[in-house]
Design a protein around this motif. Structure first.
Motif, PDB file in Angstrom:
ATOM      1  N   GLN A  39      17.101  40.369 114.827  1.00  0.00           N
ATOM      2  CA  GLN A  39      16.536  39.566 113.745  1.00  0.00           C
ATOM      3  C   GLN A  39      16.479  40.354 112.440  1.00  0.00           C
ATOM      4  OE1 GLN A  39      15.808  36.320 113.895  1.00  0.00           O
ATOM      5  NE2 GLN A  39      15.575  36.533 111.690  1.00  0.00           N
ATOM      6  N   THR A  40      16.302  41.641 112.577  1.00  0.00           N
ATOM      7  CA  THR A  40      16.252  42.492 111.383  1.00  0.00           C
ATOM      8  C   THR A  40      17.588  42.475 110.646  1.00  0.00           C
ATOM      9  OG1 THR A  40      14.629  43.916 112.459  1.00  0.00           O
ATOM     10  CG2 THR A  40      15.806  44.829 110.578  1.00  0.00           C
ATOM     11  N   VAL A  41      18.672  42.464 111.393  1.00  0.00           N
ATOM     12  CA  VAL A  41      19.990  42.381 110.756  1.00  0.00           C
ATOM     13  C   VAL A  41      20.142  41.034 110.068  1.00  0.00           C
ATOM     14  CG1 VAL A  41      22.469  42.465 111.136  1.00  0.00           C
ATOM     15  CG2 VAL A  41      20.959  43.926 112.492  1.00  0.00           C
ATOM     16  N   TYR A  42      19.803  39.979 110.784  1.00  0.00           N
ATOM     17  CA  TYR A  42      19.954  38.633 110.198  1.00  0.00           C
ATOM     18  C   TYR A  42      19.044  38.437 108.985  1.00  0.00           C
ATOM     19  CZ  TYR A  42      22.902  36.814 113.954  1.00  0.00           C
ATOM     20  OH  TYR A  42      23.936  36.575 114.814  1.00  0.00           O
ATOM     21  N   ARG A  43      17.956  39.182 108.914  1.00  0.00           N
ATOM     22  CA  ARG A  43      17.058  39.007 107.784  1.00  0.00           C
ATOM     23  C   ARG A  43      17.721  39.404 106.476  1.00  0.00           C
ATOM     24  NH1 ARG A  43      11.913  39.378 109.424  1.00  0.00           N
ATOM     25  NH2 ARG A  43      12.396  41.239 110.597  1.00  0.00           N
ATOM     26  N   TRP A  44      18.643  40.374 106.544  1.00  0.00           N
ATOM     27  CA  TRP A  44      19.198  40.923 105.298  1.00  0.00           C
ATOM     28  C   TRP A  44      20.655  40.551 105.078  1.00  0.00           C
ATOM     29  CZ3 TRP A  44      15.248  42.023 102.571  1.00  0.00           C
ATOM     30  CH2 TRP A  44      14.101  42.539 103.181  1.00  0.00           C
ATOM     31  N   TRP A  45      21.348  40.226 106.157  1.00  0.00           N
ATOM     32  CA  TRP A  45      22.751  39.808 106.032  1.00  0.00           C
ATOM     33  C   TRP A  45      22.982  38.591 106.909  1.00  0.00           C
ATOM     34  CZ3 TRP A  45      21.454  44.955 107.252  1.00  0.00           C
ATOM     35  CH2 TRP A  45      21.671  45.901 106.243  1.00  0.00           C
ATOM     36  N   SER A  46      23.912  37.733 106.516  1.00  0.00           N
ATOM     37  CA  SER A  46      24.181  36.524 107.298  1.00  0.00           C
ATOM     38  C   SER A  46      25.304  36.725 108.309  1.00  0.00           C
ATOM     39  CB  SER A  46      24.561  35.373 106.366  1.00  0.00           C
ATOM     40  OG  SER A  46      23.459  35.004 105.574  1.00  0.00           O
ATOM     41  N   THR A  47      26.303  37.520 107.916  1.00  0.00           N
ATOM     42  CA  THR A  47      27.494  37.680 108.771  1.00  0.00           C
ATOM     43  C   THR A  47      27.938  39.137 108.781  1.00  0.00           C
ATOM     44  OG1 THR A  47      28.980  37.334 106.912  1.00  0.00           O
ATOM     45  CG2 THR A  47      28.294  35.387 108.128  1.00  0.00           C
ATOM     46  N   LYS A  48      28.789  39.462 109.724  1.00  0.00           N
ATOM     47  CA  LYS A  48      29.302  40.827 109.774  1.00  0.00           C
ATOM     48  C   LYS A  48      30.143  41.117 108.545  1.00  0.00           C
ATOM     49  CE  LYS A  48      33.144  39.428 112.826  1.00  0.00           C
ATOM     50  NZ  LYS A  48      33.877  39.725 114.067  1.00  0.00           N
ATOM     51  N   ALA A  49      30.764  40.077 107.970  1.00  0.00           N
ATOM     52  CA  ALA A  49      31.568  40.283 106.768  1.00  0.00           C
ATOM     53  C   ALA A  49      30.699  40.750 105.604  1.00  0.00           C
ATOM     54  CB  ALA A  49      32.291  38.993 106.398  1.00  0.00           C
ATOM     55  N   GLU A  50      29.511  40.176 105.506  1.00  0.00           N
ATOM     56  CA  GLU A  50      28.609  40.589 104.427  1.00  0.00           C
ATOM     57  C   GLU A  50      28.212  42.046 104.551  1.00  0.00           C
ATOM     58  OE1 GLU A  50      24.984  38.430 103.617  1.00  0.00           O
ATOM     59  OE2 GLU A  50      26.111  36.573 103.374  1.00  0.00           O
ATOM     60  N   ILE A  51      27.923  42.453 105.775  1.00  0.00           N
ATOM     61  CA  ILE A  51      27.539  43.851 105.986  1.00  0.00           C
ATOM     62  C   ILE A  51      28.710  44.758 105.618  1.00  0.00           C
ATOM     63  CG2 ILE A  51      26.542  45.476 107.623  1.00  0.00           C
ATOM     64  CD1 ILE A  51      25.779  43.162 109.388  1.00  0.00           C
ATOM     65  N   LEU A  52      29.881  44.399 106.111  1.00  0.00           N
ATOM     66  CA  LEU A  52      31.058  45.211 105.855  1.00  0.00           C
ATOM     67  C   LEU A  52      31.347  45.278 104.358  1.00  0.00           C
ATOM     68  CD1 LEU A  52      33.081  46.781 107.509  1.00  0.00           C
ATOM     69  CD2 LEU A  52      34.567  44.778 107.542  1.00  0.00           C
ATOM     70  N   TYR A  53      31.138  44.168 103.682  1.00  0.00           N
ATOM     71  CA  TYR A  53      31.364  44.138 102.234  1.00  0.00           C
ATOM     72  C   TYR A  53      30.439  45.120 101.523  1.00  0.00           C
ATOM     73  CZ  TYR A  53      31.625  42.330  97.474  1.00  0.00           C
ATOM     74  OH  TYR A  53      31.784  42.213  96.124  1.00  0.00           O
ATOM     75  N   GLU A  54      29.167  45.106 101.926  1.00  0.00           N
ATOM     76  CA  GLU A  54      28.223  46.037 101.297  1.00  0.00           C
ATOM     77  C   GLU A  54      28.607  47.482 101.587  1.00  0.00           C
ATOM     78  OE1 GLU A  54      24.158  44.974 101.643  1.00  0.00           O
ATOM     79  OE2 GLU A  54      23.423  47.001 101.284  1.00  0.00           O
ATOM     80  N   ALA A  55      29.028  47.720 102.849  1.00  0.00           N
ATOM     81  CA  ALA A  55      29.438  49.081 103.205  1.00  0.00           C
ATOM     82  C   ALA A  55      30.693  49.486 102.440  1.00  0.00           C
ATOM     83  CB  ALA A  55      29.684  49.167 104.710  1.00  0.00           C
ATOM     84  N   CYS A  56      31.534  48.505 102.157  1.00  0.00           N
ATOM     85  CA  CYS A  56      32.816  48.784 101.512  1.00  0.00           C
ATOM     86  C   CYS A  56      32.653  49.089 100.033  1.00  0.00           C
ATOM     87  CB  CYS A  56      33.739  47.603 101.718  1.00  0.00           C
ATOM     88  SG  CYS A  56      35.369  47.774 100.967  1.00  0.00           S
ATOM     89  N   VAL A  57      31.958  48.256  99.289  1.00  0.00           N
ATOM     90  CA  VAL A  57      31.880  48.408  97.839  1.00  0.00           C
ATOM     91  C   VAL A  57      31.219  49.720  97.435  1.00  0.00           C
ATOM     92  CG1 VAL A  57      31.987  45.993  97.178  1.00  0.00           C
ATOM     93  CG2 VAL A  57      29.803  46.980  97.869  1.00  0.00           C
ATOM     94  N   VAL A  58      30.218  50.138  98.226  1.00  0.00           N
ATOM     95  CA  VAL A  58      29.563  51.404  97.911  1.00  0.00           C
ATOM     96  C   VAL A  58      30.595  52.539  97.856  1.00  0.00           C
ATOM     97  CG1 VAL A  58      27.960  53.134  98.768  1.00  0.00           C
ATOM     98  CG2 VAL A  58      27.349  50.714  98.856  1.00  0.00           C
ATOM     99  N   ASP A  59      31.410  52.596  98.925  1.00  0.00           N
ATOM    100  CA  ASP A  59      32.360  53.701  99.032  1.00  0.00           C
ATOM    101  C   ASP A  59      33.601  53.483  98.171  1.00  0.00           C
ATOM    102  OD1 ASP A  59      30.555  54.569 100.808  1.00  0.00           O
ATOM    103  OD2 ASP A  59      31.757  54.160 102.589  1.00  0.00           O
ATOM    104  N   ALA A  60      33.998  52.244  97.987  1.00  0.00           N
ATOM    105  CA  ALA A  60      35.251  51.972  97.290  1.00  0.00           C
ATOM    106  C   ALA A  60      35.208  52.546  95.870  1.00  0.00           C
ATOM    107  CB  ALA A  60      35.520  50.479  97.249  1.00  0.00           C
TER     108      ALA A  60
END
Lengths: 169, 169, 169, 169
Positions: free
Chosen positions: A53-74
């Motif tokens: 539930q903690t994951v769902y509280r802040w992100w809706s999909t795995k794509a959203e999480i990956l996007y956040e992880a991606c833009v930081v490093d990109a």
DNA sequence: GGATAATCGAGACGGTACGTCTCGTCTTCCT
DNA sequence: AGGAAGACGAGACGTACCGTCTCGATTATCC
């Protein structure tokens, strides 16, 4: 420590930064180990040692999480050298290295592909494609006449690199 | 003459061609209507009016079905004109039209993306990419010296087109 | 060889007795090896080395096959001794041995149980229960006054034996 | 005091008693309406308005569910009267009524039969047969010398009743 | 310092696709 | 025509993950 003036006072327990980072790292790791398709919200939560539930509280999909992880490093990986702003060949080499050798590059390719298969991801990527943004900036800084169609120019610049990364081994 | 010499006599009920075509058409339709991600083996079977086991008997994944549906049409749609074998610009226009306007083109893009997310699909596409094959042939027929690296040449030729189709509207 | 006078001439290939026996033996074997629940029509056909349709042509359910396999042997195994027609204790011993030690006994118990769970099997057993028939005959031959209710008498005679076989090890 | 000493604190959402009762009632209803053989885990879940996984979380087979539904009621229905502990005839009448007229009795007969056809069910029933337990208690309370073999005594007591119920209408 | 409130881990819940199994029917060739 | 082989539509199997919910426990701000 006080809250900033003009901000609504944050009541209740504040969001744990530890959790946020654990989830972003878990996504990065799982993408490399299992691939995007095999990655699940359940698996991400378990890998991060976090409630589902903690994951769902802040992100809706795995794509959203990956996007956040991606833009930081990109931003970091892509603008690294920042040698000569007008050197398109240097930019090309930087992008090729980014796509081929970095975790963020792998995440970006996965998101580009996922956007093709899932309209929700397409919406996510439409606005903020970090690689496209970098390409636009490089084109603007490059000497020579501005192209008529920015889309065509970006396609000519990034197309071969992305295609090679997509079909390459 | 009943069976060809050297062929094992086909025992049991023969495979239904009707079923094969119904499944291929169902996949084409569902890809357009719902998208690749939302497409399921269950949904394909139901849309085709076919038992689920019958689908699994002949294909393992939705990607395999889509691939079969794609290659059949790709050959036709892509080699259609075949105007001047040496005209690379004509080939470029043909590919752009194929990717942007045909069902087979949409299937191809979906498979290209799926290959990025699922190793099993990657294996499927590695061997028989119909667009890449057409590009190789067009390059061979084009005047001018053969390129040193065929992969680079294909990327330069198809990259911008595919990138535009992937990120386009 | 000619057909009997007055019988409709049997046209076409006659039913294979080999197949019939192979199926009956397969059912007997599978009941012992895997149990009634795990036994399937598919498994029976494969064990008998026979086409699946061939089994369905002559029997509708595994219960029917088992019933045919059971009644053939039950008559033999149950009436074996035929010592003193009036000795109910001897009959009791014979039934106990039949239920505990013979394949036909195991088949009978399985059918009795299956009849409880499946109305179709119940109908099958209602008419021709071979053990009940033997019990009725034994009661009729026994000295003493005929009981008022034949059902009660049969239950008193067979009940303990069947119950022990059902719950025994 | 919040949790009992020595008890592990119950983490996560607690099991829903509502769900448990809905499933047990669904099994009771379906047994009467469709019979044991036609009853499926899928059907039970749908009838109870419950997810399929939720059923599998707490029970492995329909026999297990039926067993739980049976033992709860059997104790009540069977020991209800408890008139004279030593009156075996009264006990016989009570058992006959239980088997013939109650839902729990029908469940018990189905389980007895299922145990004969499926080793897993047999294991389930071996330990806790509620009717057998009641019979043992009744025999112990009855006047007269204790029988040499308790199994024989139970078979003599219950056999005719169970046999009549199994073969009756 | 006690009330309030939002977060966290855990896990049960209804739902649905997965891939496999057997069902009973069918269609083909062979004997 | 009977029989072996095997494809077919149908549907239950048990599992996995989905996204939601409901717990107890924790951690912050506010009164």
């Amino acid at each position: 420590m006080q809250t900033k003036i003009g901000e609504a006072a944050a009541r209740g327990r504040p969001r744990s930064e530890t959790v946020r980072l654990a989830v972003l790292m878990a996504v990065d790791d799982l993408l490399v180990e299992e691939g995007y398709e095999a990655m699940t919200m359940k698996g991400i939560a378990e890998r991060a040692g976090v409630g589902r539930q903690t994951v769902y509280r802040w992100w809706s999909t795995k794509a959203e999480i990956l996007y956040e992880a991606c833009v930081v490093d990109a931003g970091r990986d892509l603008a690294a050298g920042a040698d000569d702003p007008g050197d398109l060949d240097a930019f090309r080499r930087r992008v090729a290295g980014f796509l081929a050798s970095t975790d963020a590059g792998a995440s970006y390719l996965a998101l580009l592909a996922a956007a093709q298969l899932d309209p929700a991801v397409a919406t996510l990527m439409r606005g903020g494609d970090p690689v496209r943004a970098a390409a636009c900036e490089a084109l603007r800084a490059a000497p020579g006449d501005d192209p008529d169609d920015i889309d065509d120019a970006v396609a000519a610049l990034l197309g071969p690199l992305v295609y090679a990364a997509l079909t390459g081994p």
